[in-house]
Design an enzyme around this catalytic site. Sequence first.
Site, PDB file in Angstrom:
ATOM      1  N   ALA A 116      -8.384   3.564   2.414  1.00  0.00           N
ATOM      2  CA  ALA A 116      -7.413   4.070   1.441  1.00  0.00           C
ATOM      3  C   ALA A 116      -7.127   5.553   1.676  1.00  0.00           C
ATOM      4  CB  ALA A 116      -7.959   3.872   0.024  1.00  0.00           C
ATOM      5  N   GLY A 117      -5.914   5.958   1.346  1.00  0.00           N
ATOM      6  CA  GLY A 117      -5.561   7.381   1.339  1.00  0.00           C
ATOM      7  C   GLY A 117      -4.729   7.610   0.103  1.00  0.00           C
ATOM      8  N   HIS A 118      -5.317   8.265  -0.898  1.00  0.00           N
ATOM      9  CA  HIS A 118      -4.675   8.411  -2.210  1.00  0.00           C
ATOM     10  C   HIS A 118      -4.367   9.876  -2.461  1.00  0.00           C
ATOM     11  CE1 HIS A 118      -6.564   4.367  -3.693  1.00  0.00           C
ATOM     12  NE2 HIS A 118      -5.708   4.214  -2.706  1.00  0.00           N
ATOM     13  N   THR A 153      -7.106   0.172  10.142  1.00  0.00           N
ATOM     14  CA  THR A 153      -7.348   1.616  10.149  1.00  0.00           C
ATOM     15  C   THR A 153      -8.538   1.969  11.044  1.00  0.00           C
ATOM     16  OG1 THR A 153      -8.797   1.406   8.233  1.00  0.00           O
ATOM     17  CG2 THR A 153      -6.462   1.861   7.789  1.00  0.00           C
ATOM     18  N   ARG A 195       5.090   4.748   9.093  1.00  0.00           N
ATOM     19  CA  ARG A 195       5.171   3.486   8.356  1.00  0.00           C
ATOM     20  C   ARG A 195       6.474   2.766   8.708  1.00  0.00           C
ATOM     21  NH1 ARG A 195       3.372   6.830   3.114  1.00  0.00           N
ATOM     22  NH2 ARG A 195       1.139   6.867   3.494  1.00  0.00           N
ATOM     23  N   LYS A 230      -0.011   5.052  -5.904  1.00  0.00           N
ATOM     24  CA  LYS A 230      -0.988   4.666  -6.937  1.00  0.00           C
ATOM     25  C   LYS A 230      -1.716   5.886  -7.484  1.00  0.00           C
ATOM     26  CE  LYS A 230      -2.942   1.838  -3.913  1.00  0.00           C
ATOM     27  NZ  LYS A 230      -1.947   1.807  -2.852  1.00  0.00           N
ATOM     28  N   GLN A 273      -5.328  -0.254  -1.463  1.00  0.00           N
ATOM     29  CA  GLN A 273      -4.472  -1.211  -0.744  1.00  0.00           C
ATOM     30  C   GLN A 273      -3.491  -1.837  -1.741  1.00  0.00           C
ATOM     31  OE1 GLN A 273      -8.190  -1.532   0.140  1.00  0.00           O
ATOM     32  NE2 GLN A 273      -7.523   0.242   1.275  1.00  0.00           N
ATOM     33  N   GLY A 282       0.810  -1.219   0.000  1.00  0.00           N
ATOM     34  CA  GLY A 282       0.000   0.000   0.000  1.00  0.00           C
ATOM     35  C   GLY A 282       0.837   1.259   0.000  1.00  0.00           C
ATOM     36  N   ASP A 283       0.176   2.379  -0.329  1.00  0.00           N
ATOM     37  CA  ASP A 283       0.813   3.705  -0.328  1.00  0.00           C
ATOM     38  C   ASP A 283       1.997   3.794  -1.295  1.00  0.00           C
ATOM     39  OD1 ASP A 283      -0.998   4.447   1.693  1.00  0.00           O
ATOM     40  OD2 ASP A 283       0.336   3.639   3.234  1.00  0.00           O
ATOM     41  N   ARG A 329      -0.088   7.312  11.015  1.00  0.00           N
ATOM     42  CA  ARG A 329       0.871   6.398  11.651  1.00  0.00           C
ATOM     43  C   ARG A 329       2.205   6.373  10.902  1.00  0.00           C
ATOM     44  NH1 ARG A 329      -2.250   0.817  11.895  1.00  0.00           N
ATOM     45  NH2 ARG A 329      -3.044   1.614   9.930  1.00  0.00           N
ATOM     46  N   ARG A 352     -24.354 -11.978   4.323  1.00  0.00           N
ATOM     47  CA  ARG A 352     -25.600 -11.590   3.653  1.00  0.00           C
ATOM     48  C   ARG A 352     -26.567 -10.800   4.525  1.00  0.00           C
ATOM     49  NH1 ARG A 352     -25.865 -17.574   1.900  1.00  0.00           N
ATOM     50  NH2 ARG A 352     -24.872 -17.524   3.934  1.00  0.00           N
TER      51      ARG A 352
HETATM   52  P1  GDP Z   1      -1.332   5.552  -2.641  1.00  0.00           P
HETATM   53  O1  GDP Z   1      -2.152   5.130  -1.466  1.00  0.00           O
HETATM   54  O2  GDP Z   1      -0.674   4.384  -3.308  1.00  0.00           O
HETATM   55  O3  GDP Z   1      -2.074   6.407  -3.638  1.00  0.00           O
HETATM   56  O4  GDP Z   1      -0.135   6.432  -2.065  1.00  0.00           O
HETATM   57  P2  GDP Z   1      -0.239   7.575  -0.908  1.00  0.00           P
HETATM   58  O5  GDP Z   1      -0.819   8.784  -1.504  1.00  0.00           O
HETATM   59  O6  GDP Z   1      -0.838   7.032   0.342  1.00  0.00           O
HETATM   60  O7  GDP Z   1       1.307   7.760  -0.553  1.00  0.00           O
HETATM   61  C1  GDP Z   1       2.256   8.106  -1.499  1.00  0.00           C
HETATM   62  C2  GDP Z   1       2.942   9.399  -1.050  1.00  0.00           C
HETATM   63  O8  GDP Z   1       4.089   9.600  -1.831  1.00  0.00           O
HETATM   64  C3  GDP Z   1       2.086  10.635  -1.246  1.00  0.00           C
HETATM   65  O9  GDP Z   1       2.376  11.563  -0.244  1.00  0.00           O
HETATM   66  C4  GDP Z   1       2.524  11.158  -2.612  1.00  0.00           C
HETATM   67  O10 GDP Z   1       2.334  12.557  -2.754  1.00  0.00           O
HETATM   68  C5  GDP Z   1       3.993  10.814  -2.577  1.00  0.00           C
HETATM   69  N1  GDP Z   1       4.605  10.509  -3.882  1.00  0.00           N
HETATM   70  C6  GDP Z   1       4.063   9.858  -4.946  1.00  0.00           C
HETATM   71  N2  GDP Z   1       5.014   9.690  -5.907  1.00  0.00           N
HETATM   72  C7  GDP Z   1       6.153  10.235  -5.434  1.00  0.00           C
HETATM   73  C8  GDP Z   1       7.496  10.339  -5.960  1.00  0.00           C
HETATM   74  O11 GDP Z   1       7.810   9.873  -7.057  1.00  0.00           O
HETATM   75  N3  GDP Z   1       8.407  10.966  -5.153  1.00  0.00           N
HETATM   76  C9  GDP Z   1       8.090  11.475  -3.929  1.00  0.00           C
HETATM   77  N4  GDP Z   1       9.049  12.052  -3.211  1.00  0.00           N
HETATM   78  N5  GDP Z   1       6.842  11.388  -3.413  1.00  0.00           N
HETATM   79  C10 GDP Z   1       5.900  10.763  -4.147  1.00  0.00           C
HETATM   80  P1  IMO Z   2      -3.894   2.684   0.183  1.00  0.00           P
HETATM   81  O1  IMO Z   2      -5.012   2.452  -0.811  1.00  0.00           O
HETATM   82  C1  IMO Z   2      -1.520   0.978   3.431  1.00  0.00           C
HETATM   83  C2  IMO Z   2      -3.575  -1.795   6.126  1.00  0.00           C
HETATM   84  C3  IMO Z   2      -3.790  -1.373   7.580  1.00  0.00           C
HETATM   85  C4  IMO Z   2      -3.718  -2.736   8.259  1.00  0.00           C
HETATM   86  C5  IMO Z   2      -4.410  -3.648   7.252  1.00  0.00           C
HETATM   87  C6  IMO Z   2      -5.884  -3.916   7.556  1.00  0.00           C
HETATM   88  O2  IMO Z   2      -3.749   4.094   0.620  1.00  0.00           O
HETATM   89  O3  IMO Z   2      -2.622   2.064  -0.293  1.00  0.00           O
HETATM   90  P2  IMO Z   2      -8.075  -2.432   7.322  1.00  0.00           P
HETATM   91  O4  IMO Z   2      -8.467  -1.125   7.952  1.00  0.00           O
HETATM   92  O5  IMO Z   2      -8.080  -2.401   5.827  1.00  0.00           O
HETATM   93  O6  IMO Z   2      -8.859  -3.591   7.845  1.00  0.00           O
HETATM   94  O7  IMO Z   2      -6.555  -2.679   7.789  1.00  0.00           O
HETATM   95  O8  IMO Z   2      -4.293  -3.006   5.986  1.00  0.00           O
HETATM   96  N1  IMO Z   2      -4.101  -0.839   5.117  1.00  0.00           N
HETATM   97  C7  IMO Z   2      -3.333  -0.066   4.353  1.00  0.00           C
HETATM   98  N2  IMO Z   2      -1.993   0.133   4.356  1.00  0.00           N
HETATM   99  N3  IMO Z   2      -2.294   1.599   2.512  1.00  0.00           N
HETATM  100  C8  IMO Z   2      -3.623   1.401   2.479  1.00  0.00           C
HETATM  101  O9  IMO Z   2      -4.411   1.899   1.497  1.00  0.00           O
HETATM  102  C9  IMO Z   2      -4.215   0.566   3.461  1.00  0.00           C
HETATM  103  N4  IMO Z   2      -5.473   0.177   3.734  1.00  0.00           N
HETATM  104  C10 IMO Z   2      -5.385  -0.694   4.736  1.00  0.00           C
HETATM  105  O10 IMO Z   2      -2.763  -0.513   8.008  1.00  0.00           O
HETATM  106  O11 IMO Z   2      -2.369  -3.157   8.353  1.00  0.00           O
HETATM  107 MG    MG Z   3      -2.296   5.515   0.618  1.00  0.00          MG
END
Ligand code: GDP
Ligand code: IMO
Ligand code: MG
Length: 424
Positions: A39-41, A128, A303, A16, A222, A12-13, A301, A142
Amino acid sequence: MPVTVVVGAQWGDEGKAKIIDLLSKEHTFVVRYQGGHNAGHTVVVEGERYALQLVPSGVLYDHVVPMIANGVVVDLPTLFDEIDTLERRGISCDRLQVSSRAHLVFPWHQAHDAIAEAMRGDDKIGTTLKGIGPSYADKARRVGVRVGEVVDVDRFADTVRARAIAENRLIEQAGGDPLDVDEIVTRFTDYGRRLQPYVSDTVTVLHEAVDRGAHVLLEGAQATFLDLDHGTYPFVTSSNPTAGGACAGTGLGPRLIDRVVGITKAYTTRVGAGPFPAELLDADGDALIDVGKEFGTVTGRRRRAGWLDCVMLRHAVRLNSLTELALTKLDVLDGFETVKVCTGYRLDGVPIDRYPDRSDILARVEPVYETLPGWQTDLSRIREPGELPVQAKDFLALIEAQVGVPVNVVGVGAERDDFLLWTA
Ligand code: GDP
Ligand code: IMO
Ligand code: MG
């Protein structure tokens, strides 16, 4: 064929949302297919940071129809909060469609999530606490409430009341505090009314779009190793982020998909508990977290971090039929004198060539590293592959050789335009 899937290749993170934002230029529909507001995008546009939990990451483009498909669990307070925040910032959400088959998240799901975590004591998953697992559990047993039910708001109110009363009994049995049923019914009836114009038979809409030749992007939340079946169970989420989940989660069949983009960082992170073979608990790990700003978008949190793990990526290629990788955050490695890449695992001193099928085995493997010289150059302004330092080129070439699919996009900063198209 016009359907692309974007899936996290790690835990994750991976960035994406930034890659989805980039790919959205050439797609008309951007569709979330699983997960919820866990999710946090993040997308950053000219210093403006958009942190999305439920609304698809393509929303920033006027030509995109953002869609929440049937596989998602939808928390209405979060959805409307997000819509209001986006609209205040000048981003219209009028085109948003939410599947009538998607399930809703309710406050009792969050209560059950907290109780389940508390009962696990030292074995917490580190969820989360958004109620995602309990909401999917209700779907599976169901008793879930689907988005389509809000079209008859009086019946919806009755259903919510009946479910709240039943769930309160279970919460009290587990030693939790009962929820305020009337407050929940009133609030969710209002949300239900507000949701009505967004409700859509997304399965038919998507198929008609595909038949017209529209380009569709399926946005995974995720990641592969948080997948309920293929991740590090039980330290996983409760849905299927892997590419197969994109079919079940949208109603589009597998033969419509022609491109599956796996997203990986240039290193590895994980938030929450569970095995992590390449985890670094030293100064290098701290540096990755500090430079990479590795703090959760949703929960804040810290990572966990480690070097890139190609054993995981090879398995992600298999599980998702990845056609390519997009690699983000290469810039985070700029300051390192040497960088490492995990190329294999050993178990009890013996190399293993299969990805372990059990989390307790994965927790015991030792990573085998290849060490490369770092580039110690600021990559953030580089836009042409030819301008990359040779050490960075070698790093990318090693990953491609190890993983067996091309790296097509390389991220060198958080901003929308901080990337380069990579060809060896
Ligand atoms: P996602 O959940 O996969 O969409 O990713 P998140 O948004 O949770 O976390 C990715 C973090 O990395 C965010 O703060 C983005 O702004 C940052 N990010 C994405 N691509 C890059 C990169 O190429 N370089 C840097 N330094 N930061 C990036
Ligand atoms: P994005 O889309 C990173 C992790 C939680 C926990 C496990 C289960 O931003 O990549 P949940 O609340 O889903 O039952 O938690 O999954 N988790 C993530 N870790 N990025 C995420 O989403 C996540 N969504 C859930 O930290 O370990
Ligand atoms: Mg994220």
